[in-house]
Structure formats: structure tokens, C-alpha cells
Enzyme design. Structure first.
Site, short mmCIF file in Angstrom:
data_model
loop_
_atom_site.label_atom_id
_atom_site.label_comp_id
_atom_site.label_asym_id
_atom_site.label_seq_id
_atom_site.Cartn_x
_atom_site.Cartn_y
_atom_site.Cartn_z
N HIS A 23 47.37 36.02 -17.90
CA HIS A 23 46.30 35.96 -18.89
C HIS A 23 46.62 37.14 -20.09
O HIS A 23 45.93 37.07 -21.10
CB HIS A 23 44.82 36.32 -18.43
CG HIS A 23 44.34 35.28 -17.56
ND1 HIS A 23 44.36 33.93 -17.90
CD2 HIS A 23 43.99 35.05 -16.24
CE1 HIS A 23 43.64 33.03 -17.13
NE2 HIS A 23 43.47 33.83 -15.83
N ASP A 56 48.31 27.84 -11.12
CA ASP A 56 47.14 28.72 -10.99
C ASP A 56 45.97 27.87 -11.65
O ASP A 56 46.20 27.00 -12.54
CB ASP A 56 47.23 30.17 -11.96
CG ASP A 56 46.19 31.08 -11.66
OD1 ASP A 56 46.08 31.96 -10.83
OD2 ASP A 56 44.91 30.85 -12.22
N HIS A 80 43.51 28.84 -13.43
CA HIS A 80 43.06 29.12 -14.87
C HIS A 80 44.28 28.94 -15.77
O HIS A 80 45.35 28.87 -15.25
CB HIS A 80 42.67 30.48 -14.81
CG HIS A 80 41.54 30.82 -13.69
ND1 HIS A 80 41.72 31.53 -12.72
CD2 HIS A 80 40.18 30.63 -13.93
CE1 HIS A 80 40.64 31.54 -11.85
NE2 HIS A 80 39.44 30.94 -12.54
N ASP A 126 44.54 30.02 -6.41
CA ASP A 126 43.10 29.98 -6.57
C ASP A 126 42.76 28.54 -7.14
O ASP A 126 41.52 27.95 -7.16
CB ASP A 126 42.53 30.94 -7.90
CG ASP A 126 43.45 31.00 -9.08
OD1 ASP A 126 44.35 30.27 -9.27
OD2 ASP A 126 43.13 31.90 -9.73
ZN LIG Z 1 43.69 32.42 -11.91
#
Ligand SMILES: [Zn+2]
Length: 270
Positions: free
Chosen positions: A84, A121, A123, A208
């Protein structure tokens, strides 16, 4: 399987991706004892800089090890995660973008011209996307829950200039799992890699996306991670001389994380 002793990333290595101003800000905020990073939702402690430099340096060390042939594959068990973080902004638990630093280091130090970064992931890897948005040396392939944090990653985001078409986003709704995600890897990544011909394969390995994670709503199983690993190993062998580096990102159910990493490592080392 062997363990490589990593080094703390140098300022020069962090600067491959991040701005001087941002690095200064990170150092100052940690030194001042702030509990969160001002640029985004990232917890800090007095040892955060040490951990962040070690995480980035671990990926750099893995690049050296894999490119010089001391091991064909490597897994970087690092935290904080990195995908991120963009040049000027840490967020989403990420301080420095470990995998982007590794990719830039491979290009600069070892003249690796084409690198695949596959991100599973849950996200979206918005920081990695931003870093390589118009770069052209990286094929970035991302599967993620959408809509979900951080909100980016629509299929229409495809990169610009030299990188047009090299950003490949695969947003899927909550509840998605094996059928959507393995299909995307088989039907979209395999042909994209065949055309791009990466010389090095990197994985933003966030777990995740595993069933039961408290911060995601995908339903991947340990067996699915094993199969995704096999698929990337095939791509690496076909195009990149087998060179593959996996970098830990998210994964917040501790037992589930351990099981998924174990399934992943079983195939990487197999
Ligand atoms: Zn994540």
C-alpha cells in the site's frame, strides 16, 4: 531450504522508490514517538524504523541471492507489509514498499528489464500500482476484493505510457475464492506473462485472502495457495529461469497465516 541473513535497507535502496521528504517524515515521526503514521492508517512503535528497513532489506538480499544463483526461489517473512506504500505515502500498515524496492533494485543493480509482480493479497496493491503506473518494466497483476480497502483497483486502471496494459486488475466481490481467482491467474496472467516474458517473478503474498481472515472476505484455502504457487513457479521456469521471490504482505488470522505460508513454502521449496 536455507536461511539468508538479510541486511537493513540503505537510504539509497529506499530512495529507489520513496522520496527524500517521505523518508525524512517517517524517521521524524518514529523518533518523536508518534503512534500512527501521519500519511495513513499505520501503527508505529519505537522499533518501526528498524522493522521497516529490515523488511525492505530482506527483499533486496533475496534479489541478490536469486539473481546470483545461490537459490532459485526465496520467501521473505517480513512485516510491516509494503504494497500500500507509494513514493510519498505510507498507509494500510505499510511504511516502505518492500516488493517495489526489490523490483527497482533488481532492475538497477542486476539489469533485470522485465519483472512480473503478482499480488494475491485480498486488498488492492495501490502503492505498487502507483509506483509502476507508467514504468513499463513491471507487469503488475492483482486480484483483490472490491469494493474494499483501499478502494482502488478497478479493471479500468491499466497503466499509462510505456506501462499501458501492464497493470492488470482483477476486482472480485466479497465471497469470491478458488473459482474466480485461480481462473483469473490461469486465463489472464498466464497469457499476459507469455507475452511480457518476465525475467524475474515476484509475489506480493498476502494471506488475508484466505477463508476466515478478519480483514478480508475471500475464501481461498491452503490448497488454493499451493496451486497458485505452482502456477507462478511454472511461469518462472518458463520465462525467468525459475527465479521467483515471494514477499509476505497481509494475513491477520495467525493460525490461518501459518498454515497458508506452510502450504506456499511446501511448493516453493519442493
Ligand atoms: Zn491485505
Amino acid at each position: 531450504m536455507s536461511v539468508i541473513t538479510p541486511h537493513a535497507a540503505t537510504e539509497e535502496e529506499i530512495l529507489l522508490v520513496h522520496s527524500t521528504d517521505y523518508i525524512r517524515k517517517v524517521r521524524a515521526e518514529i523518533a518523536a514517538g508518534r503512534q500512527t503514521l501521519s500519511t495513513g492508517d499505520t501503527e508505529l512503535s519505537r522499533d518501526s524504523l528498524t522493522a521497516a528497513l529490515a523488511a525492505a532489506g530482506t527483499v533486496v538480499s533475496a534479489v541478490d541471492a536469486v539473481i546470483t544463483g545461490s537459490t532459485p526461489t526465496a520467501f521473505c517473512a517480513v512485516r510491516p507489509p509494503g504494497h500500500h506504500a507509494s513514493a510519498n505515502r505510507g498507509m494500510g500498515f505499510c511504511i516502505f514498499n518492500n516488493i517495489a524496492i526489490g523490483a527497482r533494485y533488481a532492475a538497477k543493480r542486476h539489469r533485470v528489464n522485465r519483472i512480473l509482480i503478482a499480488d494475491w493479497d485480498v486488498h488492492h496493491g495501490n502503492g505498487t500500482q502507483e509506483v509502476f503506473w507508467s514504468d513499463g518494466s513491471v507487469l503488475f497483476f492483482d486480484v483483490h476484493q472490491h469494493p474494499w480497502y483501499p478502494g482502488t483497483g478497478s479493471a479500468a486502471e491499466q497503466g499509462e505510457g510505456k506501462a499501458r496494459g501492464l497493470i492488470v486488475n482483477n476486482p472480485f466481490p466479497a465471497g469470491s475464492g478458488r473459482s474466480e481467482i485461480l481462473k483469473a491467474f490461469r486465463e489472464r496472467l498466464v497469457p499476459a506473462a507469455a507475452s511480457f516474458k518476465p525475467e524475474l517473478v515476484l509475489i506480493s503474498a498476502g494471506f488475508d485472502s484466505r477463508a476466515g481472515d478478519p480483514l478480508g472476505q475471500f475464501t481461498l484455502t491452503d490448497q488454493d495457495f499451493a496451486e497458485l504457487t505452482d502456477l507462478l513457479l511454472v511461469i518462472a521456469r518458463e520465462h525467468a529461469g525459475g527465479r521467483l521471490i515471494s514477499v509476505l504482505e497481509g494475513g491477520y488470522a495467525i493460525d490461518g497465516l501459518a498454515r497458508a505460508v506452510s502450504a506456499h513454502l511446501g511448493r516453493l521449496a519442493g
